[in-house]
Design an enzyme around this catalytic site. Structure first.
Site, PDB file in Angstrom:
ATOM      1  CG  MET A   1       3.540  -1.103  -6.589  1.00 29.78           C
ATOM      2  SD  MET A   1       3.414   0.670  -6.395  1.00 29.78           S
ATOM      3  CE  MET A   1       5.061   1.018  -5.810  1.00 29.78           C
TER       4      MET A   1
ATOM      5  CG  ASP B   1       2.832   3.194  -0.112  1.00 29.55           C
ATOM      6  OD1 ASP B   1       3.005   4.408  -0.307  1.00 29.55           O
ATOM      7  OD2 ASP B   1       3.458   2.311  -0.727  1.00 29.55           O
TER       8      ASP B   1
ATOM      9  CG  MET C   1       5.987   1.913  -9.660  1.00 24.45           C
ATOM     10  SD  MET C   1       5.176   3.493  -9.910  1.00 24.45           S
ATOM     11  CE  MET C   1       4.880   3.965  -8.192  1.00 24.45           C
TER      12      MET C   1
ATOM     13  N   GLY D   1      -0.750   9.177  -0.088  1.00 24.67           N
ATOM     14  CA  GLY D   1      -1.510  10.320   0.421  1.00 24.67           C
ATOM     15  C   GLY D   1      -1.328  10.578   1.908  1.00 24.67           C
TER      16      GLY D   1
ATOM     17  CG  HIS E   1       5.532  -0.987  -2.551  1.00 20.80           C
ATOM     18  ND1 HIS E   1       4.698   0.116  -2.508  1.00 20.80           N
ATOM     19  CD2 HIS E   1       4.749  -2.035  -2.902  1.00 20.80           C
ATOM     20  CE1 HIS E   1       3.465  -0.265  -2.813  1.00 20.80           C
ATOM     21  NE2 HIS E   1       3.476  -1.555  -3.072  1.00 20.80           N
TER      22      HIS E   1
ATOM     23  CG  ASP F   1       6.928   3.507  -3.887  1.00 21.46           C
ATOM     24  OD1 ASP F   1       6.327   2.530  -3.405  1.00 21.46           O
ATOM     25  OD2 ASP F   1       6.919   4.641  -3.366  1.00 21.46           O
TER      26      ASP F   1
ATOM     27  CG  MET G   1      -1.417  -0.245  -2.388  1.00 18.02           C
ATOM     28  SD  MET G   1       0.182   0.626  -2.366  1.00 18.02           S
ATOM     29  CE  MET G   1      -0.210   2.247  -2.991  1.00 18.02           C
TER      30      MET G   1
ATOM     31  CB  SER H   1       7.921   7.065  -0.958  1.00 19.67           C
ATOM     32  OG  SER H   1       8.047   6.746  -2.336  1.00 19.67           O
TER      33      SER H   1
ATOM     34  CG  HIS I   1       8.238   2.889   0.739  1.00 15.51           C
ATOM     35  ND1 HIS I   1       7.777   1.700   1.255  1.00 15.51           N
ATOM     36  CD2 HIS I   1       7.491   3.127  -0.372  1.00 15.51           C
ATOM     37  CE1 HIS I   1       6.780   1.248   0.495  1.00 15.51           C
ATOM     38  NE2 HIS I   1       6.595   2.104  -0.507  1.00 15.51           N
TER      39      HIS I   1
END
Ligand code: DX5
Ligand code: ZN
Length: 214
Positions: free
Chosen positions: A69, A175, A38, A177, A67, A36, A137, A9, A34
């Site tokens: 969000m 996705d 947001m 941790g 992705h 992200d 998630m 990511s 990936h």
């Protein structure tokens, strides 16, 4: 056995060196990149938008997994489709989920359905057959570097069981941790796409980290 995909990511990369960072994880053996996105509304953070994703795409030949969000994926989808290989939209977003998934597929891209930690696995039932990727998630969305939520493991297992029961072939993405230890736990219960931000970009040897995740 399906090949396990490792998708670094870029949320965790050095934004000032975006091109080099993307090129380096590409050389280091990543399978997908990936991204992200947001909006500061669906989640409490603003990351980057389509211009940034497009810039990243110019430094790799790998598939981009975008992705979203964001609260309104319908409205912004077209800005990402040209460079994306797959787009993940949230079941919790304010969207006509079947229609948005269908738009992604019509564009010739893989459609992903993402679910937050508190969304039960049963809520995907109405959409079975309409997506190619199920993104589970494993942290609350919004920020990188959070600890993996172990209580998501039964949900991943349930998704895998659902997939077998219905003879479906969607991939299961995890996705949040993900490190070498949590990646193994997720693979054991059926995950086959591993998104990893911090663990890859902060690793002293990124190629070794990617190999170890897989
Ligand atoms: C969280 C994002 C994740 C996250 C992963 O909202 O969707 O992709 O950045 O980052 P790490 O691997 O640092 O948890
Ligand atoms: Zn993500």
């Amino acid at each position: 056995m399906v090949k396990v995909i490792v998708a670094p990511s870029i949320l965790a990369c050095d934004f000032a060196r975006l091109g080099e960072e993307v090129a380096e994880v590409t050389r280091a053996g990543a399978d997908w990149i990936h991204c992200d996105v947001m909006d500061g509304h669906f989640v409490d953070n603003i990351s980057f938008g389509s211009a940034f994703v497009e810039a990243a795409s110019r430094h790799t030949d790998l598939p981009l997994d975008v992705h979203l969000m964001i609260t309104n994926p319908d409205r912004y989808l077209d800005r990402y489709l040209p460079v994306a290989h797959s787009v993940d939209i949230h079941l919790e977003a304010e969207a006509d989920v079947p229609e948005t998934l269908a738009r992604i597929r019509t564009a010739g891209k893989k459609a992903g359905l993402a679910i937050n930690p508190h969304t039960p696995i049963g809520s995907i039932d109405p959409y079975l057959g309409q997506f190619d990727l199920l993104l589970i998630m494993t942290v609350e969305p919004g920020f990188g570097g959070q600890p993996f939520m172990e209580d998501m493991l039964p949900k991943i297992r349930a998704a895998d069981e659902l997939r077998r029961k219905h003879h479906l072939h969607f991939r299961i993405t995890v996705d949040g941790g993900i490190n070498v230890g949590t990646a193994r736990q997720c693979r054991e219960v059926g995950a086959d796409v591993l998104v990893a931000g911090t663990s890859v970009f902060r690793a002293p040897d990124r190629a070794a980290e990617i190999e170890a995740l897989r």
